[in-house]
Write a protein that holds these residues in place. Sequence first.
Motif, mmCIF file in Angstrom:
data_model
loop_
_atom_site.group_PDB
_atom_site.id
_atom_site.type_symbol
_atom_site.label_atom_id
_atom_site.label_comp_id
_atom_site.label_asym_id
_atom_site.label_seq_id
_atom_site.Cartn_x
_atom_site.Cartn_y
_atom_site.Cartn_z
ATOM 1 N N ASP A 55 -9.560 -36.968 -13.323
ATOM 2 C CA ASP A 55 -10.121 -37.528 -12.106
ATOM 3 C C ASP A 55 -9.418 -38.828 -11.714
ATOM 4 O O ASP A 55 -9.050 -39.025 -10.549
ATOM 5 C CB ASP A 55 -11.593 -37.822 -12.414
ATOM 6 C CG ASP A 55 -12.388 -38.011 -11.169
ATOM 7 O OD1 ASP A 55 -12.151 -37.270 -10.203
ATOM 8 O OD2 ASP A 55 -13.254 -38.894 -11.159
ATOM 9 N N GLU A 59 -7.051 -39.387 -8.439
ATOM 10 C CA GLU A 59 -7.360 -40.395 -7.420
ATOM 11 C C GLU A 59 -6.182 -41.343 -7.203
ATOM 12 O O GLU A 59 -5.877 -41.727 -6.065
ATOM 13 C CB GLU A 59 -8.623 -41.191 -7.792
ATOM 14 C CG GLU A 59 -9.159 -41.951 -6.575
ATOM 15 C CD GLU A 59 -10.337 -42.868 -6.881
ATOM 16 O OE1 GLU A 59 -10.851 -42.855 -8.019
ATOM 17 O OE2 GLU A 59 -10.724 -43.626 -5.963
ATOM 18 N N PHE A 62 -3.579 -39.541 -5.119
ATOM 19 C CA PHE A 62 -4.036 -39.497 -3.732
ATOM 20 C C PHE A 62 -3.874 -40.873 -3.075
ATOM 21 O O PHE A 62 -3.330 -41.013 -1.986
ATOM 22 C CB PHE A 62 -5.494 -39.051 -3.707
ATOM 23 C CG PHE A 62 -6.041 -38.824 -2.327
ATOM 24 C CD1 PHE A 62 -5.814 -37.630 -1.659
ATOM 25 C CD2 PHE A 62 -6.806 -39.801 -1.693
ATOM 26 C CE1 PHE A 62 -6.322 -37.406 -0.387
ATOM 27 C CE2 PHE A 62 -7.327 -39.583 -0.420
ATOM 28 C CZ PHE A 62 -7.084 -38.391 0.232
ATOM 29 N N ALA A 63 -4.359 -41.892 -3.776
ATOM 30 C CA ALA A 63 -4.319 -43.259 -3.239
ATOM 31 C C ALA A 63 -2.885 -43.694 -2.950
ATOM 32 O O ALA A 63 -2.599 -44.293 -1.916
ATOM 33 C CB ALA A 63 -4.967 -44.222 -4.227
ATOM 34 N N HIS A 66 -1.048 -40.154 -0.345
ATOM 35 C CA HIS A 66 -1.510 -39.164 0.624
ATOM 36 C C HIS A 66 -1.237 -39.506 2.078
ATOM 37 O O HIS A 66 -1.258 -38.623 2.922
ATOM 38 C CB HIS A 66 -2.988 -38.835 0.423
ATOM 39 C CG HIS A 66 -3.909 -39.776 1.123
ATOM 40 N ND1 HIS A 66 -4.112 -41.051 0.697
ATOM 41 C CD2 HIS A 66 -4.677 -39.629 2.218
ATOM 42 C CE1 HIS A 66 -4.973 -41.653 1.499
ATOM 43 N NE2 HIS A 66 -5.337 -40.823 2.432
ATOM 44 N N VAL A 90 -10.175 -22.568 -11.132
ATOM 45 C CA VAL A 90 -10.398 -23.299 -9.881
ATOM 46 C C VAL A 90 -11.718 -24.057 -9.974
ATOM 47 O O VAL A 90 -11.813 -25.233 -9.632
ATOM 48 C CB VAL A 90 -10.422 -22.337 -8.672
ATOM 49 C CG1 VAL A 90 -10.884 -23.058 -7.411
ATOM 50 C CG2 VAL A 90 -9.042 -21.717 -8.462
ATOM 51 N N ARG A 91 -12.719 -23.366 -10.465
ATOM 52 C CA ARG A 91 -14.052 -23.922 -10.537
ATOM 53 C C ARG A 91 -14.181 -25.055 -11.548
ATOM 54 O O ARG A 91 -14.661 -26.141 -11.236
ATOM 55 C CB ARG A 91 -14.999 -22.771 -10.938
ATOM 56 C CG ARG A 91 -16.447 -23.113 -11.024
ATOM 57 C CD ARG A 91 -16.994 -23.209 -9.619
ATOM 58 N NE ARG A 91 -18.068 -24.159 -9.567
ATOM 59 C CZ ARG A 91 -19.350 -23.856 -9.646
ATOM 60 N NH1 ARG A 91 -19.725 -22.613 -9.737
ATOM 61 N NH2 ARG A 91 -20.276 -24.796 -9.608
ATOM 62 N N GLY A 95 -11.983 -27.929 -9.969
ATOM 63 C CA GLY A 95 -13.248 -28.309 -9.338
ATOM 64 C C GLY A 95 -13.843 -29.595 -9.884
ATOM 65 O O GLY A 95 -14.817 -30.096 -9.329
ATOM 66 N N SER A 96 -13.261 -30.112 -10.956
ATOM 67 C CA SER A 96 -13.824 -31.342 -11.523
ATOM 68 C C SER A 96 -13.270 -32.594 -10.849
ATOM 69 O O SER A 96 -13.763 -33.685 -11.077
ATOM 70 C CB SER A 96 -13.566 -31.408 -13.032
ATOM 71 O OG SER A 96 -12.200 -31.662 -13.302
ATOM 72 N N VAL A 97 -12.253 -32.450 -10.015
ATOM 73 C CA VAL A 97 -11.743 -33.634 -9.312
ATOM 74 C C VAL A 97 -12.232 -33.632 -7.859
ATOM 75 O O VAL A 97 -12.813 -32.663 -7.386
ATOM 76 C CB VAL A 97 -10.197 -33.758 -9.381
ATOM 77 C CG1 VAL A 97 -9.710 -33.700 -10.813
ATOM 78 C CG2 VAL A 97 -9.520 -32.691 -8.527
ATOM 79 N N ASP A 98 -11.973 -34.734 -7.170
ATOM 80 C CA ASP A 98 -12.461 -34.903 -5.803
ATOM 81 C C ASP A 98 -11.914 -33.813 -4.869
ATOM 82 O O ASP A 98 -10.692 -33.715 -4.696
ATOM 83 C CB ASP A 98 -12.028 -36.285 -5.302
ATOM 84 C CG ASP A 98 -12.724 -36.671 -4.008
ATOM 85 O OD1 ASP A 98 -13.248 -35.780 -3.319
ATOM 86 O OD2 ASP A 98 -12.744 -37.874 -3.699
ATOM 87 N N PRO A 99 -12.785 -33.019 -4.253
ATOM 88 C CA PRO A 99 -12.302 -31.944 -3.378
ATOM 89 C C PRO A 99 -11.424 -32.447 -2.230
ATOM 90 O O PRO A 99 -10.621 -31.704 -1.693
ATOM 91 C CB PRO A 99 -13.582 -31.284 -2.838
ATOM 92 C CG PRO A 99 -14.731 -32.105 -3.281
ATOM 93 C CD PRO A 99 -14.263 -33.026 -4.365
ATOM 94 N N GLN A 100 -11.574 -33.715 -1.875
ATOM 95 C CA GLN A 100 -10.767 -34.256 -0.782
ATOM 96 C C GLN A 100 -9.288 -34.370 -1.142
ATOM 97 O O GLN A 100 -8.450 -34.531 -0.258
ATOM 98 C CB GLN A 100 -11.317 -35.627 -0.363
ATOM 99 C CG GLN A 100 -12.674 -35.477 0.277
ATOM 100 C CD GLN A 100 -13.502 -36.761 0.257
ATOM 101 O OE1 GLN A 100 -13.668 -37.423 1.256
ATOM 102 N NE2 GLN A 100 -14.015 -37.118 -0.914
ATOM 103 N N LEU A 104 -6.738 -25.788 -1.576
ATOM 104 C CA LEU A 104 -6.849 -24.500 -2.249
ATOM 105 C C LEU A 104 -6.443 -23.390 -1.289
ATOM 106 O O LEU A 104 -6.960 -23.302 -0.182
ATOM 107 C CB LEU A 104 -8.306 -24.327 -2.687
ATOM 108 C CG LEU A 104 -8.723 -23.022 -3.332
ATOM 109 C CD1 LEU A 104 -7.958 -22.765 -4.609
ATOM 110 C CD2 LEU A 104 -10.221 -23.054 -3.619
#
Lengths: 287, 287
Positions: A55, A59, A62-63, A66, A90-91, A95-100, A104
């Motif tokens: 996670d 992040e 992304f930070a 992105h 996937v789940r 799926g444990s990280v921020d969907p934003q 997928l």
Amino acid sequence: MSAETDQKWTDNPELLLRVGEGFRLDGVDARSIPGYGGNKKSGRRDLKACIGGLDDLQERLFAAHHDAKSGPSVLLVLQAMDTAGKGGIVRHVVGSVDPQGVELASFKTPTREELAHDFLWRIRSHVPGPGMIGVFDRSHYEDVLIGKVRSLADDEEIERRFEAINEFESELAKAGVRIIKVMLHISPDEQKDRLMERLDRPDKHWKYNPGDVDERLLWPDYMKAYQTVFERTSTESAPWYVVPADRKWYARLAVQRLLLDALKDIDPQWPAADFDIDVERERLAES
Amino acid sequence: MSAETDQKWTDNPELLLRVGEGFRLDGVDARSIPGYGGNKKSGRRDLKACIGGLDDLQERLFAAHHDAKSGPSVLLVLQAMDTAGKGGIVRHVVGSVDPQGVELASFKTPTREELAHDFLWRIRSHVPGPGMIGVFDRSHYEDVLIGKVRSLADDEEIERRFEAINEFESELAKAGVRIIKVMLHISPDEQKDRLMERLDRPDKHWKYNPGDVDERLLWPDYMKAYQTVFERTSTESAPWYVVPADRKWYARLAVQRLLLDALKDIDPQWPAADFDIDVERERLAES
């Protein structure tokens, strides 16, 4: 990330699962758990313990990237026979990280419009942008797998596709896309059990498709086609990993580890402020 | 779903938070927790306890409808001032269900191409298909909020947009889209604290934008614009909910509950098998 140091990995799965020179798919035991010295219970615990680290790295990625025109991204390609557990990856892993921060893409039978274009056309629009983690649930590899097994394309065309794939992936890698190609490898017996469970449970009927049995009857052809895919397309910049998947907990743990290692290698850093912090403090305080 | 019965809701938040006749935004206390008799600790516990039920309903919705040409879907529209917690809702509420059943769309400043089209053009392509849960992180409402506050459009055009929005949403509702429009309502003081924290922490600098303070200075104008939005567009088929959001745990719990209620009302059922189960059992056994 001290939780990670307690894990029961005895060897780096990245090295053990990577398809290299002389790899033979028929030499892989789908029930094995390469590099892992624990069991289902510790495997689940280790999966959970690494969620925080994944996670954090996601992040940061992304930070840092992105909003940029170029920069690193991660692309996880998932291929497998039916019921091997792509959905579970996937789940429970992605799926444990921020969907934003995740893009997928699920590739089904091509539409008429998609068929009117080159096979990579529909793929290109789903390549993850800078800072993102992209996941392909099936991919352009269907076009050289089912394409070969079902004779949807002749040998010359399959050959052309292999070359196009290598060129495409090498181009992505140069643009900063870290490509992780995973084949979840289950045994025919395990698949039979999983399909039977879908027939036994009314809440699983929707996941069952009679066509799955038709595909299952072509198992040896598929394995042969996968072997060729590995030989032709496991490259330095876009390697294949064959992950034994009869034990779901192992497959999830191994793919999580591959993602973690890729992200650690990218080593994304929190971006420096592009504004004057003191000035902003003052503006904000006065507002 | 017995875990849900233990919850500390004293009233149905759907009724308390829904924007109806005579609603006044300036009468809403952003720190309040309407309908909830617990505290932060129980709120977090209740959020966790309902994940399983939400997950089950989402899977049923997906199973029953995602391959159909028409059928129900859910669209959660999130609007708010900066830092109000849209991302946290996506992460902790929507992020708890299978990402394969979620379509997340984040609407930023329109691109040149988007500006060349009507304001609903870019929205239409992100309406969730049958069986899906769609989430709009900002939406077409930006075009009547920032559009009004920053005078990007004249009054006549804003008026036209309100009518276009109501028509659009009514059309979606008729097609089976359950629309839940949420404004996360924070106080200016809480926003100041949250922005200050972003300035204080190097790992949060990337979330800070000097433009946030400019928008903040227009707070009263935005509240006035929201009030108008509620009056003009909170309809039977696409109601607005104003969720007090100074307490993040409450906002998440309330939005989870709104989603749960919508899904329960749709009441999706596991689809019946469209194949002969016994025949398939035999085919599979022989394969």
